[in-house]
Motif scaffolding. Structure first.
Motif, PDB file in Angstrom:
ATOM      1  N   LEU A  29      10.990  -6.570   3.504  1.00  9.74           N
ATOM      2  CA  LEU A  29       9.843  -6.527   2.716  1.00  9.74           C
ATOM      3  C   LEU A  29       9.687  -5.434   1.934  1.00  9.74           C
ATOM      4  CD1 LEU A  29       7.447  -7.989   5.410  1.00  9.74           C
ATOM      5  CD2 LEU A  29       8.523  -9.345   3.390  1.00  9.74           C
ATOM      6  N   ALA A  30       9.875  -4.169   2.459  1.00 10.29           N
ATOM      7  CA  ALA A  30       9.495  -2.890   1.775  1.00 10.29           C
ATOM      8  C   ALA A  30      10.698  -2.549   0.860  1.00 10.29           C
ATOM      9  CB  ALA A  30       9.023  -1.737   2.780  1.00 10.29           C
ATOM     10  N   ARG A  31      11.874  -3.046   1.452  1.00  8.42           N
ATOM     11  CA  ARG A  31      12.916  -2.412   0.501  1.00  8.42           C
ATOM     12  C   ARG A  31      13.057  -0.965   0.422  1.00  8.42           C
ATOM     13  NH1 ARG A  31      13.948  -6.804  -4.389  1.00  8.42           N
ATOM     14  NH2 ARG A  31      13.882  -8.704  -2.953  1.00  8.42           N
ATOM     15  N   PRO A  32      13.146  -0.321   1.552  1.00  6.69           N
ATOM     16  CA  PRO A  32      13.211   1.281   1.511  1.00  6.69           C
ATOM     17  C   PRO A  32      14.370   1.722   0.936  1.00  6.69           C
ATOM     18  CG  PRO A  32      13.712   0.638   3.669  1.00  6.69           C
ATOM     19  CD  PRO A  32      13.151  -0.800   2.875  1.00  6.69           C
ATOM     20  N   THR A  33      14.048   3.165   0.471  1.00  6.24           N
ATOM     21  CA  THR A  33      15.389   3.917  -0.257  1.00  6.24           C
ATOM     22  C   THR A  33      16.386   4.053   0.538  1.00  6.24           C
ATOM     23  OG1 THR A  33      13.442   5.261  -1.148  1.00  6.24           O
ATOM     24  CG2 THR A  33      15.489   5.869  -1.323  1.00  6.24           C
ATOM     25  N   TYR A  34      16.233   3.952   1.783  1.00  9.69           N
ATOM     26  CA  TYR A  34      17.413   4.075   2.673  1.00  9.69           C
ATOM     27  C   TYR A  34      17.289   3.390   4.248  1.00  9.69           C
ATOM     28  CZ  TYR A  34      21.437   5.740   5.524  1.00  9.69           C
ATOM     29  OH  TYR A  34      22.317   6.044   6.570  1.00  9.69           O
ATOM     30  N   ALA A  35      18.143   2.609   4.522  1.00  6.85           N
ATOM     31  CA  ALA A  35      17.942   2.019   5.856  1.00  6.85           C
ATOM     32  C   ALA A  35      19.500   1.818   6.668  1.00  6.85           C
ATOM     33  CB  ALA A  35      17.407   0.502   5.380  1.00  6.85           C
ATOM     34  N   SER A  36      18.938   2.065   7.967  1.00  8.34           N
ATOM     35  CA  SER A  36      20.225   2.097   8.648  1.00  8.34           C
ATOM     36  C   SER A  36      20.085   1.346   9.879  1.00  8.34           C
ATOM     37  CB  SER A  36      20.914   3.523   9.044  1.00  8.34           C
ATOM     38  OG  SER A  36      21.815   3.482  10.009  1.00  8.34           O
ATOM     39  N   THR A  37      20.623   0.207  10.334  1.00  7.00           N
ATOM     40  CA  THR A  37      20.607  -0.251  11.721  1.00  7.00           C
ATOM     41  C   THR A  37      22.036  -0.487  12.178  1.00  7.00           C
ATOM     42  OG1 THR A  37      20.946  -2.586  10.507  1.00  7.00           O
ATOM     43  CG2 THR A  37      18.589  -1.722  11.086  1.00  7.00           C
ATOM     44  N   SER A  97       0.787  -1.372   0.023  1.00  6.79           N
ATOM     45  CA  SER A  97      -0.053  -0.060  -0.021  1.00  6.79           C
ATOM     46  C   SER A  97       0.814   1.230  -0.169  1.00  6.79           C
ATOM     47  CB  SER A  97      -0.840   0.049   1.121  1.00  6.79           C
ATOM     48  OG  SER A  97      -2.113  -1.047   1.383  1.00  6.79           O
ATOM     49  N   LEU A  98       2.147   1.235   0.268  1.00  7.94           N
ATOM     50  CA  LEU A  98       2.898   2.340   0.241  1.00  7.94           C
ATOM     51  C   LEU A  98       3.275   2.625  -1.312  1.00  7.94           C
ATOM     52  CD1 LEU A  98       5.223   1.274   3.222  1.00  7.94           C
ATOM     53  CD2 LEU A  98       3.258   3.140   3.243  1.00  7.94           C
ATOM     54  N   GLY A  99       3.244   1.740  -2.181  1.00  8.29           N
ATOM     55  CA  GLY A  99       3.663   1.922  -3.327  1.00  8.29           C
ATOM     56  C   GLY A  99       5.125   2.208  -3.819  1.00  8.29           C
ATOM     57  N   ASP A 100       5.694   2.983  -4.439  1.00 10.11           N
ATOM     58  CA  ASP A 100       7.202   3.296  -4.687  1.00 10.11           C
ATOM     59  C   ASP A 100       7.691   4.531  -3.931  1.00 10.11           C
ATOM     60  OD1 ASP A 100       5.617   5.251  -6.171  1.00 10.11           O
ATOM     61  OD2 ASP A 100       6.927   4.829  -7.940  1.00 10.11           O
ATOM     62  N   LEU A 101       6.855   4.791  -2.785  1.00  5.96           N
ATOM     63  CA  LEU A 101       7.214   5.941  -2.099  1.00  5.96           C
ATOM     64  C   LEU A 101       8.596   5.958  -1.385  1.00  5.96           C
ATOM     65  CD1 LEU A 101       6.210   8.566  -0.498  1.00  5.96           C
ATOM     66  CD2 LEU A 101       5.716   6.879   1.433  1.00  5.96           C
ATOM     67  N   PRO A 102       9.511   7.002  -1.571  1.00 10.14           N
ATOM     68  CA  PRO A 102      10.918   7.131  -1.201  1.00 10.14           C
ATOM     69  C   PRO A 102      10.662   6.904   0.593  1.00 10.14           C
ATOM     70  CG  PRO A 102      10.670   8.659  -2.711  1.00 10.14           C
ATOM     71  CD  PRO A 102       9.279   8.242  -2.779  1.00 10.14           C
ATOM     72  N   ILE A 103      11.251   6.205   1.214  1.00  5.32           N
ATOM     73  CA  ILE A 103      11.179   5.983   2.641  1.00  5.32           C
ATOM     74  C   ILE A 103      12.559   5.642   3.377  1.00  5.32           C
ATOM     75  CG2 ILE A 103      10.391   4.418   4.535  1.00  5.32           C
ATOM     76  CD1 ILE A 103       8.172   3.636   2.463  1.00  5.32           C
ATOM     77  N   GLY A 104      12.844   6.293   4.325  1.00  2.36           N
ATOM     78  CA  GLY A 104      13.991   6.238   5.172  1.00  2.36           C
ATOM     79  C   GLY A 104      13.719   5.658   6.484  1.00  2.36           C
ATOM     80  N   VAL A 105      14.363   4.591   7.053  1.00  2.00           N
ATOM     81  CA  VAL A 105      14.205   3.915   7.805  1.00  2.00           C
ATOM     82  C   VAL A 105      15.736   3.885   8.987  1.00  2.00           C
ATOM     83  CG1 VAL A 105      13.604   1.806   9.280  1.00  2.00           C
ATOM     84  CG2 VAL A 105      12.625   2.395   6.906  1.00  2.00           C
ATOM     85  N   TRP A 106      15.561   3.924  10.159  1.00  2.00           N
ATOM     86  CA  TRP A 106      16.812   4.172  11.177  1.00  2.00           C
ATOM     87  C   TRP A 106      16.363   3.199  12.326  1.00  2.00           C
ATOM     88  CZ3 TRP A 106      15.073   7.874   8.097  1.00  2.00           C
ATOM     89  CH2 TRP A 106      16.196   8.668   7.235  1.00  2.00           C
ATOM     90  N   CYS A 107      17.123   2.275  12.850  1.00  2.00           N
ATOM     91  CA  CYS A 107      16.675   1.580  14.181  1.00  2.00           C
ATOM     92  C   CYS A 107      18.117   1.207  14.884  1.00  2.00           C
ATOM     93  CB  CYS A 107      15.763   0.483  13.861  1.00  2.00           C
ATOM     94  SG  CYS A 107      15.176  -0.302  15.513  1.00  2.00           S
ATOM     95  N   GLY A 108      18.062   1.467  15.829  1.00  2.00           N
ATOM     96  CA  GLY A 108      19.446   0.647  16.864  1.00  2.00           C
ATOM     97  C   GLY A 108      19.382  -0.591  16.878  1.00  2.00           C
ATOM     98  N   ASN A 109      20.465  -1.588  16.597  1.00  2.00           N
ATOM     99  CA  ASN A 109      20.334  -2.812  16.708  1.00  2.00           C
ATOM    100  C   ASN A 109      20.244  -3.537  18.063  1.00  2.00           C
ATOM    101  OD1 ASN A 109      22.824  -2.652  17.387  1.00  2.00           O
ATOM    102  ND2 ASN A 109      24.045  -2.792  15.667  1.00  2.00           N
ATOM    103  N   GLY A 110      20.127  -2.442  18.906  1.00  2.00           N
ATOM    104  CA  GLY A 110      19.972  -3.100  20.445  1.00  2.00           C
ATOM    105  C   GLY A 110      18.479  -2.549  20.749  1.00  2.00           C
TER     106      GLY A 110
END
Length: 284
Positions: A249-257, A223-236
């Motif tokens: 699943l979403a393969r966001p434009t940018y992801a940082s863990t 439902s998010l389509g091809d929206l550019p998405i950035g995701v950040w999360c600490g690995n703890g």
């Protein structure tokens, strides 16, 4: 004009939220009414690029703080607007800590074009969805654009948030696309994505599992389509499992863990990157 120290640190609510005519006068607030006759407190700026207004939300059936942050020395008119959604048990005033400086510095350095961040009280534990007598999502979709239009400002074209606010930003992005008015970008820091009902039920934010699964971003990736998405999360972080599932699943434009936990130390590290990500993906 309040002291500029309020730019870089949270301003204690008692210095802002006073009651009665004497209190309003003491902090330089003006009292008026909106088109429906509800009282509106118009607050002086916390800093030259931060302002707060208290408005009545019909969807939430209560007054809410609306915080607008723009880059220093940049007029608000014509700026793209990004919603900044607060986390669980937070409020709109959380955005005052750090964001005015990070936004201003990135714009001044030429890293990103200017835009406005807009925060609004969404309730302490509703995950930005409709609850009995309190509909935070309708406030975002219907009332916020109206409030901005009445002030000669643009409607939101992006959304971001932390924890519960990250969950809300993803839900908002989905709703905007379903309405045929998709966002230009979205960002989520440590989004509160639980992977099972047993854990989500502890939050007491959803009536039952069916209500949660109808809203949960992990179950509505398409439902998010091809929206550019950035995701950040600490690995703890306690939400790292759900975040990693979303990334897969979403393969966001940018992801940082990267190393970090679910706390302000990590959030303050990720927020400047989120500001730059949103700015990079906004267009006229």
């Amino acid at each position: 004009m309040p002291n500029r120290r309020s730019i870089g640190a949270p301003l204690p609510r008692r210095t802002l939220l006073t009651s009665g005519a004497a209190g309003l006068a003491a902090v330089g607030l003006g009292l008026s009414t909106d088109s429906a006759g509800h009282p509106v407190e118009q607050r002086v700026s916390l800093a030259k690029n931060v302002s707060v207004e208290r408005l009545y939300s019909r969807a939430r059936k209560e007054n809410v703080d609306v915080v607008a942050i723009r880059p220093r020395d940049v007029p608000a008119e014509g700026l793209p607007v990004c919603l900044m959604l607060h986390g669980r048990f937070g409020d709109a005033m959380d955005s005052v800590s750090g964001l005015p400086v990070w936004l201003s510095n990135s714009v001044a350095a030429g890293k990103i074009p200017p835009f406005m961040l807009l925060a609004v009280d969404g309730g302490p534990n509703n995950y930005w969805h409709r609850r009995p007598g309190d509909d935070a999502m309708s406030m975002l979709l219907d009332e916020v654009p109206q409030w901005l239009n009445e002030r000669g400002l643009n409607a939101p074209v992006a959304a971001a948030g932390i924890s519960m606010g990250g969950f809300g930003a993803l839900v908002y992005a989905r709703r905007r696309r379903e309405l045929g008015d998709p966002l230009q970008a979205a960002g989520a820091i440590a989004p509160a994505l639980h992977t099972n009902w047993r854990e989500m039920r502890k939050r007491r934010a959803f009536t039952n599992e069916a209500e949660w699964t109808a809203i949960d971003p992990l179950r509505h990736i398409d439902s998010l389509g091809d929206l550019p998405i950035g995701v950040w999360c600490g690995n703890g972080d306690r939400f790292i499992e759900g975040t990693r599932r979303f990334i897969r699943l979403a393969r966001p434009t940018y992801a940082s863990t990267t190393p970090g936990r679910h706390n302000k130390t990590y959030f303050r590290k990720a927020l400047p990157e989120l500001v730059d990500f949103i700015g990079d993906h906004l267009h006229p």
